[in-house]
Design a protein around this motif. Sequence first.
Motif, mmCIF file in Angstrom:
data_model
loop_
_atom_site.group_PDB
_atom_site.id
_atom_site.type_symbol
_atom_site.label_atom_id
_atom_site.label_comp_id
_atom_site.label_asym_id
_atom_site.label_seq_id
_atom_site.Cartn_x
_atom_site.Cartn_y
_atom_site.Cartn_z
ATOM 1 N N GLN A 139 0.720 -1.288 -0.161
ATOM 2 C CA GLN A 139 -0.115 -0.123 0.184
ATOM 3 C C GLN A 139 0.995 1.209 0.078
ATOM 4 N N ASP A 140 2.000 1.173 0.683
ATOM 5 C CA ASP A 140 2.942 2.322 0.718
ATOM 6 C C ASP A 140 3.509 2.729 -0.575
ATOM 7 N N LEU A 141 3.896 1.436 -1.275
ATOM 8 C CA LEU A 141 4.658 1.561 -2.503
ATOM 9 C C LEU A 141 3.719 2.302 -3.561
ATOM 10 N N LEU A 142 2.462 1.876 -3.346
ATOM 11 C CA LEU A 142 1.257 2.288 -4.398
ATOM 12 C C LEU A 142 1.034 3.751 -4.062
ATOM 13 N N MET A 143 1.087 4.276 -2.980
ATOM 14 C CA MET A 143 0.925 5.467 -2.531
ATOM 15 C C MET A 143 2.026 6.428 -2.790
ATOM 16 N N THR A 144 3.251 6.114 -2.817
ATOM 17 C CA THR A 144 4.300 6.801 -3.160
ATOM 18 C C THR A 144 4.529 6.837 -4.678
ATOM 19 N N GLY A 145 3.946 5.726 -5.437
ATOM 20 C CA GLY A 145 4.242 5.666 -7.039
ATOM 21 C C GLY A 145 3.086 6.876 -7.396
ATOM 22 N N VAL A 146 1.994 6.925 -7.004
ATOM 23 C CA VAL A 146 1.193 7.786 -7.428
ATOM 24 C C VAL A 146 1.543 9.316 -7.129
#
Length: 636
Positions: A94-101
Amino acid sequence: MREYLTKALALTLGAFILYTSATGAFESLVQRGIFLALVLVLGLVIYPLGGGRRWRPLGLAVDLVLAAGVVTACGYVVVNYERILVELPWATFQDLLMTGVLLVAILEISRRAIGVMFPLLVVAGLAYAYFGSAIPGALGHRGFDEAYITETIFLGDRGVWGMLVGVAATTIAAFVLFGSLLLHSGGGQTFMDLAMRISGRSPGGAAKVATVASGLFGMVSGSAVANVATTGNFTIPMMKRLHYPAPLAAGVESVASTGGQIAPPILGAAAFIMAELIGESYVRIAAAALLPAVLFYLGVFVTIHLIAKRRGLKVVPDDEMPSWVSILRAERLVPILGALGGLFTGVALGRSIQTAAFYGILMTVLTFVPFALLARMPLRTIAGKLLAGLMDAGKGMVIIGVLLAGAQILVAMIGLTGIGVTLAGLIVSLGGESLFLVALIVGGVCLILGMGIPTTAAYVLVASVLAPALTKIGIEPLIAHLFVFYFATLSVITPPVCVAVFVASGIAQTHWLPSAGEAVRLAAAIYVIPFLLLIYPALAGFGSGLEIVLASCQGVVFVFAFAALMSRVAVTGHRLLDVAGLLLVVGLALIPGWLTTTGALLLLLALFARRRQRLAASPHEDTPRARGMPAKETHS
């Protein structure tokens, strides 16, 4: 719909800046999370993907996804700030996804607002951190996986939530709001009218108006491109109307606006960032930048004056000059004096710079409103001006906020990989024991790295990578940072990527290349002033009062001689003798000591006395017609 949304978001951001300036910032991650969410969403509205094109519906869908992702990521940090700071959690999917966006939003808005160069630099920094183990030699490192990079960028206060975004969300935002309200309350027109009265009737008056007006605007805005767009729309057409060549008009405006970035109190927002990076007070940095800024504007003024005399450039006509009576009316001067008085009172009382800026904002409003009411200005108009100031401050923070968020990510990667220390060591080893050679290499690399990047972001980059090379060889950190800052600033007028010149040339409707040539000639002194700081640290306030006086005298003599050299002024009537004499003055001014300074001053006075004698004997000898040029060159 988009217009109303833009106004609403800009007003919300402006109100957030005003509230936190008055009451103090929230917890660091809360302040930065709310600020960045507002900035990024506003940026997506101001710079829509595919605006005005058939595929705008697809662009709208992308923007909505990015906006939702930004709000989610920033909201997550605001809600979980305590756990993030205390526990330093491991990165989840989830953190990777938010960071990517969040990264995509920052890079995409940067691309839309200022071009592809800066986002590419940030991507290069991220790629270097990830693929470092594949790079051979001294520049390689062990490499970091996506989880560790995510933890650095998103789950802590070293990445996107770091110091640069913190400064943007507090101090810089307060000063942008202060400047916006000051300009909307009538300060902008007053600055322009003062510039007209101060310099409009002297040789090259229209060009000097641009210099003075852009300097005054720069003290508030500190942005070269914003200065060009604001003052250039007035000064460039005026210069062209008076038969100034279009490239000269564009060059004058771009250089004068660039000077606003090195002029206290704001230094293009770099003063606040510099204070955080080197641990100096804001007041000390502003004071250190004062004399170099004076020398820069003096050099530009003298160069313009000599070129104007040589080319026969016209002054501003009487019918275009505002009267002193209209300028000095209380309703025009009191709000400006009140605003500056509130700002300096806050500094004198030892308040934080953000609080001092709020004092300036408060005094702007308290002095503007009563005079506006006395002048029978409708309440709706008064409120409209103040709301416009809030909205413009919100809009103005978009580029600053996005750039500093991207720059913070790049700085985090530089710190993570250690590339800054590695490059500093390579530069020092390449330059050997020569201070001049190391400084020359650093200056050249600064110009290259800064091309195509706004000054504040360019300064952050070169300060992280190149300033350590100067401190390693014994240069004071403040002087080292001023050195790299000046060269980063020059990138906006240095070919081939000179964004301030591009904007000025567009207004002047001329090709950018001759405009850039005029700009480099006019700003030639600032390419040398950083080296003067290395020779005379007293120019930045290091030393006794006597040493500061000596350094100032040497700087003034140098600037006058260098300006005469750049403007190709005729002194003796023989070009080679003129160049040799002026070069001798420049050389003497670069050697510390009262004896060399006195010699340089006497020689300079003798040269200009000789010039006056020649002109008295043959008043038209230095005009274009007398030199055998076509008559039309008199106004070129």
